[in-house]
Design a protein around this motif. Structure first.
Motif, PDB file in Angstrom:
ATOM      1  N   GLY A   1      35.020  55.988  66.722  1.00  0.00           N
ATOM      2  CA  GLY A   1      34.194  55.595  65.593  1.00  0.00           C
ATOM      3  C   GLY A   1      33.177  56.619  65.161  1.00  0.00           C
ATOM      4  O   GLY A   1      32.313  56.345  64.333  1.00  0.00           O
ATOM      5  N   SER A   2      33.238  57.804  65.721  1.00  0.00           N
ATOM      6  CA  SER A   2      32.281  58.816  65.293  1.00  0.00           C
ATOM      7  C   SER A   2      32.819  60.198  65.614  1.00  0.00           C
ATOM      8  O   SER A   2      33.639  60.370  66.513  1.00  0.00           O
ATOM      9  N   PHE A   3      32.330  61.193  64.846  1.00  0.00           N
ATOM     10  CA  PHE A   3      32.717  62.571  65.131  1.00  0.00           C
ATOM     11  C   PHE A   3      31.771  63.202  66.151  1.00  0.00           C
ATOM     12  O   PHE A   3      32.010  64.288  66.620  1.00  0.00           O
ATOM     13  N   GLU A   4      30.656  62.522  66.450  1.00  0.00           N
ATOM     14  CA  GLU A   4      29.655  63.129  67.320  1.00  0.00           C
ATOM     15  C   GLU A   4      30.168  63.186  68.761  1.00  0.00           C
ATOM     16  O   GLU A   4      30.649  62.191  69.297  1.00  0.00           O
ATOM     17  N   VAL A   5      30.013  64.349  69.372  1.00  0.00           N
ATOM     18  CA  VAL A   5      30.471  64.500  70.753  1.00  0.00           C
ATOM     19  C   VAL A   5      29.693  63.577  71.678  1.00  0.00           C
ATOM     20  O   VAL A   5      30.254  62.990  72.607  1.00  0.00           O
ATOM     21  N   SER A   6      28.390  63.390  71.377  1.00  0.00           N
ATOM     22  CA  SER A   6      27.582  62.549  72.244  1.00  0.00           C
ATOM     23  C   SER A   6      28.094  61.115  72.254  1.00  0.00           C
ATOM     24  O   SER A   6      28.054  60.434  73.281  1.00  0.00           O
ATOM     25  N   VAL A   7      28.619  60.649  71.102  1.00  0.00           N
ATOM     26  CA  VAL A   7      29.163  59.288  71.049  1.00  0.00           C
ATOM     27  C   VAL A   7      30.497  59.230  71.777  1.00  0.00           C
ATOM     28  O   VAL A   7      30.788  58.277  72.510  1.00  0.00           O
ATOM     29  N   ILE A   8      31.315  60.286  71.570  1.00  0.00           N
ATOM     30  CA  ILE A   8      32.640  60.284  72.193  1.00  0.00           C
ATOM     31  C   ILE A   8      32.510  60.265  73.715  1.00  0.00           C
ATOM     32  O   ILE A   8      33.242  59.557  74.404  1.00  0.00           O
TER      33      ILE A   8
ATOM     34  N   GLY B   1      41.437  62.051  65.366  1.00  0.00           N
ATOM     35  CA  GLY B   1      41.867  61.087  66.381  1.00  0.00           C
ATOM     36  C   GLY B   1      40.680  60.542  67.162  1.00  0.00           C
ATOM     37  O   GLY B   1      40.560  59.332  67.369  1.00  0.00           O
ATOM     38  N   PHE B   2      39.765  61.445  67.551  1.00  0.00           N
ATOM     39  CA  PHE B   2      38.562  60.988  68.265  1.00  0.00           C
ATOM     40  C   PHE B   2      37.741  60.056  67.384  1.00  0.00           C
ATOM     41  O   PHE B   2      37.203  59.053  67.845  1.00  0.00           O
TER      42      PHE B   2
ATOM     43  N   VAL C   1      43.474  57.109  76.939  1.00  0.00           N
ATOM     44  CA  VAL C   1      44.222  55.862  77.068  1.00  0.00           C
ATOM     45  C   VAL C   1      44.839  55.468  75.728  1.00  0.00           C
ATOM     46  O   VAL C   1      45.995  55.063  75.643  1.00  0.00           O
ATOM     47  N   SER C   2      44.036  55.654  74.646  1.00  0.00           N
ATOM     48  CA  SER C   2      44.564  55.226  73.352  1.00  0.00           C
ATOM     49  C   SER C   2      45.376  56.301  72.659  1.00  0.00           C
ATOM     50  O   SER C   2      46.152  56.013  71.762  1.00  0.00           O
ATOM     51  N   MET C   3      45.184  57.558  73.023  1.00  0.00           N
ATOM     52  CA  MET C   3      46.019  58.589  72.376  1.00  0.00           C
ATOM     53  C   MET C   3      46.550  59.613  73.379  1.00  0.00           C
ATOM     54  O   MET C   3      46.132  60.771  73.368  1.00  0.00           O
TER      55      MET C   3
END
Lengths: 273, 587, 173
Positions: A137-144, A131-132, A152-154
């Motif tokens: 658009g990425s699995f990286e925690v730093s991007v999330i 879901g993240f 908001v979206s989920m």
């Protein structure tokens, strides 16, 4: 900052656990222990005479803590969310094997239940990671954490995580794996003294892992993150005080019937609507 | 080309030659053979080149003769052992086969064999894993109390089977594919029934008739292909989009070979065969024909209803077969169900990986072959050396057989935990599905199956581990197990390959951050060293907590099984899925 | 160095050695929200391996004494034993009955005796607080029960120091 957070995660976890015990006591109109009580417990455990059942049991317990700490460190350094979840899986497997390694009925029962609980929450954590990925658009925690809030979206995914919280924190109604009144703690029963301290600390560290996942839903908005964590903290404690324990097979069924379905709905919502 | 000839020819030469080699030298010979074919296949895989060739007319006559003889043999076995299904299916095959041979055109101008990247990859799996299992098989069969000729016959069939497998993954002609498919069925039949007792003959016949259905599917596909004026060749199927039903029939034959759900009982029955047979045929190589065929045909049904239904069906099997495994007590049956389950995953992934992500499927197939081979070999060792077959007898096995048990644990860990091969396969699959999520609603189903199925496999394996590990406080010393014996050679090599599986993946060109690999390897392999150093030598020992009771407490296992009604529903779902795949081809 | 934390987090193991449940109810009452022993960090663990204080109730029947000894020896040192109720201290009205010897201190060393039939929560809390003072003074040397029961070979109380176990009087039942 990441170094600091990763290194002191057990300490923060202990602090949160202290607050947790006070809050729970106040909800029952008790005074409750002092805020630093978990620290006192730890120092006392250091002072006990060490005793053990056998070597493998101890080593697996220590590795459980190490793997858990490693997964938290990965999280704090902004690693890949799937790797974090699977390192956490590794640590839980160590604990389960430790439970199995002694010939004690309570320990075995506890490990069995832990395994079933793992079966209940592991798929949902994976779905949450996906879901993240779909929102950020990425699995990286730093991007999330540098994106806009994922809640908001989920929102449904967040509710699914909320259902998992008592399960991961060993609180009612999903505390069957630990079940202090019937299993005396399940897998942790055969540890004592210093070795129990390791398990105790890893329980505290687990708290940080869980609330870090909650925090992730706020993305870059730190204020929202703090609100989410505090809100879920009080919610979990209220639910803990208000409900009784359910059986392990009901636990698996209920988690699948609620959290798993919600997670799938959330994923479907993000992808196809 | 030379290498391919070696891969096909050397097993045949050895199969003939082994009748004259003294039995005690046989293992050494096999080891040298294994080294050669592994080297050849690795060289083929590492030097990417596609080449093709055809057989002369003499061979095509020979193929017809062998085919007819084979079907007649099945007919004879069916009549002799009074199994209705076998001889009826053999008669159907005979009729269809003569129909095909009378109407097939003689010259399509296509190559009989095409060796591409997929074939060379399958060569590495078949030869590296298969030949090492043959090395082990020499020891295993030597322990059986049967005549020397039958022992040699067993090894001979195993080695010839390797040659057949090498041919089948290279073949392009559907008629040759049919012949080789039936030959693998024959190998399966002979080896499952090898012990010649009632149950093994029963199960061998079951495997025979179920796989014959696969053969019938191929023959019908060829007939339909001729009817629609398509060349009965794999590359011919890919050219014309309108031949979807032919493609789906071939895919169904693959699914039968891969023991997907209505046909899962043959693979379970196959577990009565000697352990090396289970390892080589029923987990490492032959059943891998299912994902192989699906992947080979993938371009023909990409983005069609056939592809989607195969994918959904595969993910369904991935979950359900794992749950079936939870109800079993026999160690080999548990491994069998987990094989079916992972084959479901491979089949589902084969439909979606496409050309650019083939590596993911390669990782899953290769490391699954190694992990399962290792586990089956150890099951054989436990059976022969420690007399343990069921997991309920494995109580405290860590104490009795520390070496084998730790290798079993490594086998379990490599399937479920980081940082090993199959785990990375699953992880990359999740990433791939997630990145294509938005294109197709059925991907949600696959994703859910991936998440739940992996969790079920964890449940399955670590449930088994519960008894392996349990150990008294008192018995501190482990029994010693001889580390350097001839049966341990192949398990050691497999274990070594598995331990460096993550590095092999990195070497193969997929990026994994090195820190993850080293970190989790460190976490896992610090344990044995720590046990060796023993920093807690002077710590007091206490007994386990039994509420103060002094008696002995045993531990038991839980199991989970479906009720009868649900089992029937699942069987029905499988049949419906097969019909849906066929119908999807027709529409 | 950590001695002063002993009394800040004493964990309790409660064992009923044939009591009439009067004292047990009072112990549970003192753990419950009204008296709230948790404000002193006291937790009822139910597991000897993680507890510091053993609360024994009941006159120690012949059936229960071997369990009592086993539980006692599974507790890591430093540890204290609090005998709660008059039956536990001396045998009470059950003294010299066919199934009871006299009191708990024939089997394990007792640090604090809490009288009363049944002891009230105030008394129990007082007794536990006194036990805490003793707990702080104690060393980490092994404390042995006064007798052992069951088969010695089967009894792995001191697996490392079987010699030490041999010195203790041993009864086979």
């Amino acid at each position: 900052m990441s170094w600091f957070l990763a290194l002191f995660a057990p300490v923060f976890g202990t602090l949160v656990s202290g607050i947790d015990r006070v809050v729970r006591a106040r909800m029952q109109r008790r005074l409750g222990p002092p805020l630093m009580q978990p620290f006192y417990d730890m120092f006392k455990l250091l002072d006990k005479r060490p005793m053990m059942v056998h070597k493998l049991h101890i080593v697996l317990g220590v590795m459980h803590f190490m793997a858990l700490w490693a997964s938290i460190a990965l999280f704090m350094f902004g690693g890949h969310l799937l790797y974090i979840i699977f390192t956490h899986l590794l640590s839980v497997i160590f604990l389960i094997l430790a439970g199995y390694s002694v010939r004690s009925p309570y320990s075995h029962l506890g490990a069995n239940r832990e395994l079933l609980a793992l079966f209940a929450y592991e798929p949902i954590l994976i779905l949450m990671a996906v879901g993240f990925y779909l929102t950020c658009g990425s699995f990286e925690v730093s991007v999330i954490t540098s994106n806009s809030p994922a809640i908001v979206s989920m929102p449904l995914m967040f509710i699914a995580l909320l259902i998992l919280l008592p399960l991961k924190l060993k609180k009612s109604p999903f505390d069957a794996p630990e079940a202090h009144q019937e299993l005396c703690g399940g897998v942790e029963i055969e540890y004592s003294g210093f070795f129990y301290e390791v398990i105790y600390v890893s329980k505290m560290t687990e708290i940080i892992f869980v609330y870090a996942l909650v925090f992730l839903f706020a993305g870059q908005n730190i204020l929202l993150g703090i609100i989410l964590v505090t809100g879920s903290f009080f919610l979990v404690n209220a639910v803990d005080n208000a409900t009784g324990r359910i059986r392990i097979d009901h636990l698996v069924k209920k988690v699948y019937a609620t959290a798993f379905v919600l997670a799938l709905l959330a994923l479907g919502w993000i992808s196809y609507v | 080309m030379y290498l391919f000839t070696i891969l096909v020819g050397l097993p045949i030469v050895l199969a003939v030659g082994l009748w004259w080699i003294p039995f005690r030298f046989l293992q050494a010979f096999m080891f040298v053979f294994s080294f050669f074919v592994s080297l050849c296949s690795a060289l083929l895989f590492l030097s990417p080149s596609t080449f093709s060739f055809s057989l002369g007319s003499f061979f095509s006559t020979a193929v017809i003769v062998i085919d007819t003889l084979l079907i007649l043999y099945f007919l004879k076995e069916g009549l002799g052992l009074k199994d209705k299904r076998v001889w009826i299916l053999a008669l159907i095959q005979l009729g269809l086969f003569s129909l095909v041979e009378s109407s097939i055109g003689s010259n399509y101008g296509r190559a009989d064999f095409i060796i591409d990247e997929l074939s060379t990859f399958m060569f590495t799996v078949i030869n590296i894993v298969g030949s090492l299992i043959v090395v082990y098989a020499v020891w295993y069969i030597d322990k059986e109390s049967i005549s020397e000729n039958r022992k040699r016959f067993f090894l001979c069939v195993l080695i010839l089977f390797l040659s057949v497998m090498n041919l089948i993954v290279a073949t392009n002609s559907l008629m040759l594919f049919f012949l080789l498919f039936e030959l693998t069925t024959l190998a399966s039949y002979l080896l499952i029934g090898f012990r010649k007792n009632e149950i093994s003959i029963h199960n061998a016949l079951k495997a025979l008739w179920m796989n014959q259905i696969g053969g019938v599917f191929i023959l019908i596909a060829v007939i339909l292909g001729i009817f629609y004026k398509t060349a009965p060749y794999f590359d011919g199927l890919m050219e014309n989009g309108s031949m979807l039903v032919v493609v789906s029939l071939i895919a169904m034959a693959g699914l039968v070979k891969g023991a997907q759900i209505p046909f899962d009982s043959w693979l379970l029955g196959a577990m009565v065969a000697p352990s090396p047979v289970s390892a080589i045929l029923h987990s490492a190589t032959m059943v891998k024909l299912a994902p192989f065929v699906i992947l080979k045909l993938a371009p023909a049904y990409e983005h069609t209803i056939v592809g989607q239904s195969i994918m959904v069906f595969g993910s369904f099997v991935f979950v359900i077969a794992g749950l079936y495994g939870l109800s079993r007590d026999n160690f080999k049956e548990i491994l069998g169900y987990s094989t079916i389950s992972l084959l479901g995953l491979m089949i589902a992934m084969a439909t979606i990986v496409g050309n650019e992500h083939k590596d993911i499927l390669y990782i899953i197939i290769f490391f699954h072959a190694i992990s399962k081979a290792l586990l089956f070999l150890l099951a054989g060792i436990l059976e022969k050396n420690h007399n343990v077959k069921n997991i309920s007898d494995m109580d405290g096995l860590l104490h009795k057989a520390p070496l084998s048990t730790s290798m079993i644990m490594i086998g379990f860990a490599t399937i479920t935990l980081p940082p090993f091969g199959l785990f990375f396969g699953k992880l990359f699959s999740i990433e791939l599905v997630a990145s294509n999520m938005r294109s197709d609603p059925t991907y949600l189903f696959l994703l859910a199956a991936l998440a739940v199925g992996s969790a079920i496999l964890i449940l399955l394996y670590f449930k088994v581990a519960s008894l392996l590990f349990s150990k008294n406080a008192k018995d501190e010393a482990y029994c010693s197990e001889k580390p350097f014996t001839c049966e341990m050679i192949s398990p050691y090599i497999f274990t070594l390959l598995l331990m460096c599986s993550a590095f092999l993946i990195v070497f193969g060109g997929i990026e994994i951050p090195l820190i993850y690999i080293l970190g989790s390897l460190l976490l896992i392999f610090v344990i044995p060293f720590w046990l060796k150093i023993d920093p807690f030598k002077n710590v007091d020992r206490v007994k386990e907590y039994h509420c103060g009771e002094q008696g002995h407490f045993g531990v038991a296992q839980w199991s989970f099984s479906f009720t009868n009604g649900i089992e029937k529903t699942i069987l029905l779902t499988g049949i419906v899925a097969f019909i849906a795949i066929a119908l999807g081809g027709l529409l | 160095m950590f001695e002063k934390f002993r009394k800040k987090s004493p964990w309790i193991l409660h064992y009923n050695a044939g009591s009439c449940n009067g004292c047990d109810i009072e112990i549970l009452a003192s753990l419950a929200p009204k008296y709230d022993l948790e404000r002193f960090g006291i937790i009822n663990t139910g597991n000897p391996k993680q507890s510091d204080i053993l609360l024994v109730t009941g006159p120690v029947t012949l059936k229960s004494r071997e369990r009592l000894v086993e539980l006692y020896s599974q507790m890591p040192e430093p540890k204290v034993v609090v005998a709660i109720g008059v039956c536990t201290c001396t045998g009470g009205v059950f003294r010299k009955m066919y199934n009871v010897k006299a009191g708990v201190d024939r089997y394990v060393p007792v640090d604090v005796y809490v009288p009363g039939c049944a002891s009230s929560p105030d008394q129990i809390i007082d007794g536990v607080v006194q036990a805490l003072a003793i707990l702080e003074e104690k060393s980490k040397d092994i404390e042995k029960p006064k007798r052992l029961f069951g088969e010695l070979t089967n009894n792995s109380i001191f697996t490392n120091r079987r010699e030490m176990a041999k010195k203790i009087k041993h009864e086979k039942n």
